[in-house]
Each structure stands twice: as C-alpha cells, then as structure tokens.
Write an enzyme that holds these catalytic residues in place. Structure first.
Site, short mmCIF file in Angstrom:
data_model
loop_
_atom_site.label_atom_id
_atom_site.label_comp_id
_atom_site.label_asym_id
_atom_site.label_seq_id
_atom_site.Cartn_x
_atom_site.Cartn_y
_atom_site.Cartn_z
N GLY A 1 -0.14 8.57 10.23
CA GLY A 1 -0.11 8.63 8.76
C GLY A 1 0.24 10.00 8.20
N LYS B 1 2.93 3.79 18.63
CA LYS B 1 2.91 5.21 18.26
C LYS B 1 3.05 6.09 19.50
CE LYS B 1 0.08 4.07 14.25
NZ LYS B 1 -1.30 3.83 13.80
N GLY C 1 -3.54 4.75 4.91
CA GLY C 1 -3.94 4.72 3.51
C GLY C 1 -2.78 5.13 2.61
N ILE D 1 -0.58 13.01 9.10
CA ILE D 1 -0.49 14.19 9.99
C ILE D 1 0.98 14.43 10.36
CG2 ILE D 1 -1.24 15.19 12.18
CD1 ILE D 1 -3.52 13.13 12.23
N LYS E 1 6.29 1.89 12.61
CA LYS E 1 6.24 2.28 14.04
C LYS E 1 6.79 1.22 14.96
CE LYS E 1 2.04 0.99 12.46
NZ LYS E 1 1.34 1.44 11.27
N THR F 1 0.83 -1.21 0.00
CA THR F 1 0.00 0.00 0.00
C THR F 1 0.86 1.26 0.00
OG1 THR F 1 -1.62 -1.23 1.27
CG2 THR F 1 -1.87 1.16 1.26
N VAL F 2 1.78 1.36 0.96
CA VAL F 2 2.54 2.61 1.11
C VAL F 2 3.63 2.72 0.04
CG1 VAL F 2 3.77 4.09 2.72
CG2 VAL F 2 2.07 2.49 3.60
N1 LIG Z 1 -0.96 0.89 5.14
C1 LIG Z 1 -1.01 2.03 5.83
O1 LIG Z 1 -1.97 2.79 5.73
C2 LIG Z 1 0.10 2.40 6.76
C3 LIG Z 1 0.00 3.58 7.51
C4 LIG Z 1 1.07 3.98 8.33
C5 LIG Z 1 2.18 3.17 8.41
N2 LIG Z 1 2.23 2.01 7.69
C6 LIG Z 1 3.45 1.20 7.80
O2 LIG Z 1 4.07 1.14 6.53
C7 LIG Z 1 4.72 -0.12 6.39
C8 LIG Z 1 4.20 -0.80 5.12
O3 LIG Z 1 2.82 -0.99 5.25
P1 LIG Z 1 1.90 -1.45 4.00
O4 LIG Z 1 0.49 -1.28 4.45
O5 LIG Z 1 2.34 -0.79 2.76
O6 LIG Z 1 2.24 -3.00 3.96
P2 LIG Z 1 1.86 -4.06 2.84
O7 LIG Z 1 0.84 -3.52 1.91
O8 LIG Z 1 1.63 -5.34 3.52
O9 LIG Z 1 3.24 -4.18 1.99
C9 LIG Z 1 4.38 -4.75 2.51
C10 LIG Z 1 5.36 -4.90 1.38
O10 LIG Z 1 6.58 -5.45 1.90
C11 LIG Z 1 7.03 -6.43 1.00
N3 LIG Z 1 7.86 -7.39 1.73
C12 LIG Z 1 7.50 -8.27 2.69
N4 LIG Z 1 8.57 -8.96 3.12
C13 LIG Z 1 9.62 -8.49 2.43
C14 LIG Z 1 10.99 -8.79 2.40
N5 LIG Z 1 11.51 -9.73 3.21
N6 LIG Z 1 11.79 -8.13 1.55
C15 LIG Z 1 11.29 -7.18 0.73
N7 LIG Z 1 9.99 -6.83 0.71
C16 LIG Z 1 9.17 -7.49 1.55
C17 LIG Z 1 5.79 -7.07 0.41
O11 LIG Z 1 6.13 -7.70 -0.80
P3 LIG Z 1 5.02 -8.41 -1.76
O12 LIG Z 1 4.12 -7.29 -2.21
O13 LIG Z 1 5.81 -8.97 -2.88
O14 LIG Z 1 4.32 -9.41 -0.92
C18 LIG Z 1 4.92 -5.83 0.25
O15 LIG Z 1 5.17 -5.21 -1.00
C19 LIG Z 1 4.45 -0.88 7.69
O16 LIG Z 1 5.51 -0.66 8.58
C20 LIG Z 1 3.19 -0.23 8.22
O17 LIG Z 1 3.07 -0.33 9.63
C21 LIG Z 1 1.24 1.61 6.88
#
Ligand SMILES: NC(=O)c1ccc[n+]([C@@H]2O[C@H](COP(=O)([O-])OP(=O)(O)OC[C@H]3O[C@@H](n4cnc5c(N)ncnc54)[C@H](OP(=O)(O)O)[C@@H]3O)[C@@H](O)[C@H]2O)c1
Length: 433
Positions: free
Chosen positions: A139, A210, A307, A141, A110, A17-18
């Site tokens: 996020g 957080k 998001g 903010i 986090k 997502t991010v």
């Molecule tokens: N989603 C949000 O709204 C949000 C908000 C604030 C903070 N965050 C933080 O942002 C971070 C990412 O969140 P997300 O929601 O984007 O997660 P996500 O959609 O689950 O994406 C995680 C990504 O990491 C990749 N990945 C997993 N293991 C890996 C490895 N060993 N080596 C390289 N890549 C690897 C996955 O690859 P594949 O795609 O190939 O499976 C995927 O592309 C997290 O720390 C989360 O807490 C997210």
C-alpha cells in the site's frame, strides 16, 4: 505555455476504495502536485460499473466510460490509472490497450503485475511509456521505488515482508485475545476487515503476488507465480502462538524472496520471528518489509499496507513520477533482460524449525522422539514439555539447529509413524530477520 506546463490528463478506471481516494487526492492537492510534477494532474474521465452510485466525490465535470478500455482510446487521456483489480479481464485488456498506444499506465493491481508483469513491461518499454505499480505492494510504503531506485547500488540478498494486513490483523488478535483462528476470522469478516471469501488473503495468495513482484525487482527475474510455494495461516493454533512467545518468537505470515547459490527462493509461509526483530513489532493491519543488501546492509520499511488514503497516496506518487518524465525500466533492468528464475525445491531450504508434537504421557516417549531426530541428522536447540494437552497427552515442543527441509520432512514422517504421537505434528520455520 511551455511543453512541460501542459496538464497531464488522467483517466481512472475503478471508483471503489482506491479509485475514490485518488479522486480526492487529485482534488485536494492540485497545486502541490503541479509544483512537484512540473505539470497539473487533471482528471478528465472515469469508468466503473455503476454510473449512478453516489461515491461521495463530485464526478459531474468528468467524462464517463461504460467500457474501461475506452479510457485508453480517448484522445484527451494521456495516462490511465487502473483500480479495478483481477489478473485478467478488464484490467488486463485496459493495460494492453493503454500501453499499446504509448500511454503510461498506473495500477494498484498486484495480481495483474505478478501474472503479466513481463509482458506489460516489455510493451511499455517498446512504446516508451511508463508502467508504474507502487500501490500494488504494501500500500502506502514506497517499497517498489526503494528497490528499483534507492537500493540500485546494491546486490540484494533477501527480502522479507509482512504484506497482507488481514493476516497480520488476525494473528495479532489471536495472540492478544487468545482466540482460535476461525473465531477471529469470522469477526474480521463481520466488521469488514476480511473478505466474504477470505482465501486470497488467508491462504497466502495475495502475499504471493506481492512477493513475486518484490523478487523480480530485487533479483532481476521475471515475476513468476509458478515458482512460488505458498502456505497460509489457517493451521495456526493459539497454542503455537503461546509456545512461540515462550521461546522468544512471534508468528507472522511472511513473503520471502532470497538469493541462494542455486537461484532465487520465493515462498510464503507463517514463520517464527524473534521478538526483538523489527518484523515482530508489526501489529494489526500494518505492513513491513526488511531488505538485506550487500553495501547498505539491512533496511526496514513500515506503514499502512492498505486503505483508501495510503493506497491512493502511492498511486498519485506514480502519477507525479509520470508527470516528471521519470523513466527507467519497469523492474529496474530492461524487461528483455529479466531472467527466468530457477526454481529452488522447497526441500533445499536451509534453516531452523519449530515442531510441536502431541504425545502420550509415558516413559520412553522422549527417547523415541530424539531417536527419530537423530536418524535424520536433526539436532535439537531447545525443548519444552508442558502439562496436559487439549485432547489428551502432553505437548512436546522443540526447535532445531540449522538443517534442511528434506531432513525435517523425513523427521516429521518418522514422528507420524510413532505409536506415542497422537496427531500430525505441526512444523513452522524460524526466520532470523
Ligand atoms: N483496497 C485497498 O486497500 C487496496 C490496497 C492495495 C491495492 N489494492 C488494489 O487496488 C485495486 C482496487 O481495489 P479497491 O479496493 O479499490 O476495489 P473495489 O473497492 O472493489 O473497487 C473496484 C472498482 O472497480 C470497478 N469495476 C469493476 N469491474 C469493472 C469494469 N469491468 N469496468 C470498470 N470498472 C469496474 C467497480 O465499479 P462499481 O463501484 O461500479 O462496482 C469499483 O468501483 C485492486 O487491484 C486491489 O488489489 C487495493
């Protein structure tokens, strides 16, 4: 080409997502970001698990690393962005390798910062690199920047935040639709608003990560999960939401970091917030933070807490800061000066409380209740009694004047021992923020 006009070459680990959001902003706003940062932000390499997945963005011109840590090693990568997640594993290995090489590291993670923030900040400062994590809390903010920079003139006395969109969404729907927790959670999972394993969110762990980070920035203490008392929202019942409203409150899951005489109190709990307070207005997946500080007074921050767009917006803002050469210590003071926070026992918490009891409907019950309160020196501020409770008996709901948590716990124990009390009492804290 002047030194400052050299592009900043970026490697992104994690294309979920991010990560995809970051790729899109870098592509959409190349000129704007170059003007603001003083150098172009050029994405050169990426890493994720599945190389063949269509992610809806063009990655064809980029180098691919099967092993995320290779991003740190590559000579053509100046800054690494970590968007994998998890407090340890590849995210931690990548952070260490990047900073060890004196390259800057930007993350939205986090859990990583809450558990390893001091170690990584120390490494960054030793190596003259930047460690940035604006997206890790609330996020979109800019609360990290606000605490570290905008409020730098102040001694901060308290930070209260609605920091988990899933919990706030569930509480909002419980209130609006009168539904029980389990039913709203199941629906939130069905529509993708809550994880299949929701415990990180609903048991307060995400909010705790957080809160640990905000406390560190606010009070110059090490991020410390060990000191955090954590309660989630599983036990919130619709009846408590209704009584709270009747008493002029709304229930919110809060991350609380408070400077007390004896040290810093960091906690996560569902609390009754006055309906007129800014935090009570925050509904659905939105996040908000209220900061109290000595010279500026109260400041309030609100916006999308998660998001693709909002989170990537914060990540790219950090990249612009790196391009500008904005330095300064990671947590606002040098990592070596971060103090170990002195744990404040939960029993020392001073505040007002909401208690709901299900009791037998007979004469003498009220006298037993008030006697139990009196024995612990707890005085009543308001009291409600309503008709039949589900399961028999009646509900008695009271709020207290200011007291400490030790007295409340002792009172609850006395209530539980009364014959007229039909189930374990419910207790929630009231936060006048
Ligand atoms: N989603 C949000 O709204 C949000 C908000 C604030 C903070 N965050 C933080 O942002 C971070 C990412 O969140 P997300 O929601 O984007 O997660 P996500 O959609 O689950 O994406 C995680 C990504 O990491 C990749 N990945 C997993 N293991 C890996 C490895 N060993 N080596 C390289 N890549 C690897 C996955 O690859 P594949 O795609 O190939 O499976 C995927 O592309 C997290 O720390 C989360 O807490 C997210």
């Amino acid at each position: 080409m002047k030194e400052k006009d050299k592009p900043i070459k970026i490697g992104v680990a994690g294309l979920g997502t991010v990560g995809v959001g970051v790729v899109k902003i870098l592509a959409a706003h190349g000129d704007l970001l170059a003007a603001r940062g003083g150098a172009r932000l050029e994405l050169v390499a990426v890493s994720a698990r599945d190389r063949n997945r269509d992610r809806g963005v063009d990655l064809s011109a980029l180098a691919w690393c099967d092993n995320a840590v290779d991003l740190a090693v590559r000579d053509d990568v100046d800054v690494v962005v970590e968007l994998i997640g998890g407090s340890d594993g590849p995210a931690l290995a990548l952070a260490r390798e990047t900073l060890k090489r004196g390259k800057s590291f930007v993350t939205a993670n986090k859990a990583l910062i809450a558990h390893h923030g001091k170690e990584l900040a120390t490494l960054a400062e030793e190596k003259g690199a930047s460690l940035r994590f604006e997206a890790a809390v609330a996020g979109g903010i800019p609360i990290i920047k606000s605490l570290r920079e905008g409020l730098a003139a102040n001694a901060i006395t308290g930070v209260h935040g609605i920091l988990n969109g899933t919990c706030n969404y569930i509480l909002t729907r419980m209130e609006r639709e009168g539904l029980p927790f389990g039913e709203v959670l199941a629906d939130a999972q069905r529509i993708g608003y809550a994880e299949a394993d929701p415990s990180f969110d609903i048991d307060g762990i995400d909010t705790a990560h957080k809160t640990a980070i905000l406390a560190s920035l606010a009070f110059g203490t090490e991020p410390d999960m060990g000191n955090l008392a954590i309660e989630g929202i599983r036990t919130i019942a619709p009846v408590d939401i209704d009584y709270a409203a009747e008493l002029g409150f709304r229930i919110k899951l809060l991350g609380v970091a408070r400077q007390m005489d004896a040290g810093v109190e960091t906690r996560v709990y569902p609390a009754l917030v006055p309906l007129a307070a800014p935090l009570a207005q925050v509904m659905g997946g939105t996040n908000a933070v209220v900061v109290h500080a000595d010279f500026v007074g109260r400041t309030v921050y609100e916006g999308a807490g998660a998001g693709e767009g909002p989170t990537a917006s914060a990540v790219v803002a950090d990249l612009v800061d790196v391009a500008r050469g904005c330095g300064g210590p990671t947590f606002g003071i040098p990592a070596g000066s971060l103090k170990k926070a002195k744990a404040i026992p939960a029993d020392a918490h001073e505040g007002t409380y909401y208690i709901r009891l299900r009791v037998e409907d007979r004469p003498g019950v009220m006298a037993d209740i008030t006697a139990a309160l009196g024995r612990e020196g707890v005085s009543i501020q308001s009291l409600l009694q309503r008709g039949q409770a589900a399961g028999g008996g009646v509900y008695v709901v009271l709020t207290t004047h200011k007291t400490n948590e030790a007295a409340i716990k002792a009172t609850l124990k006395r209530f539980t021992g009364l014959d007229c009390v039909l189930e374990s009492p419910t207790m929630l804290r009231i936060e006048e923020v």
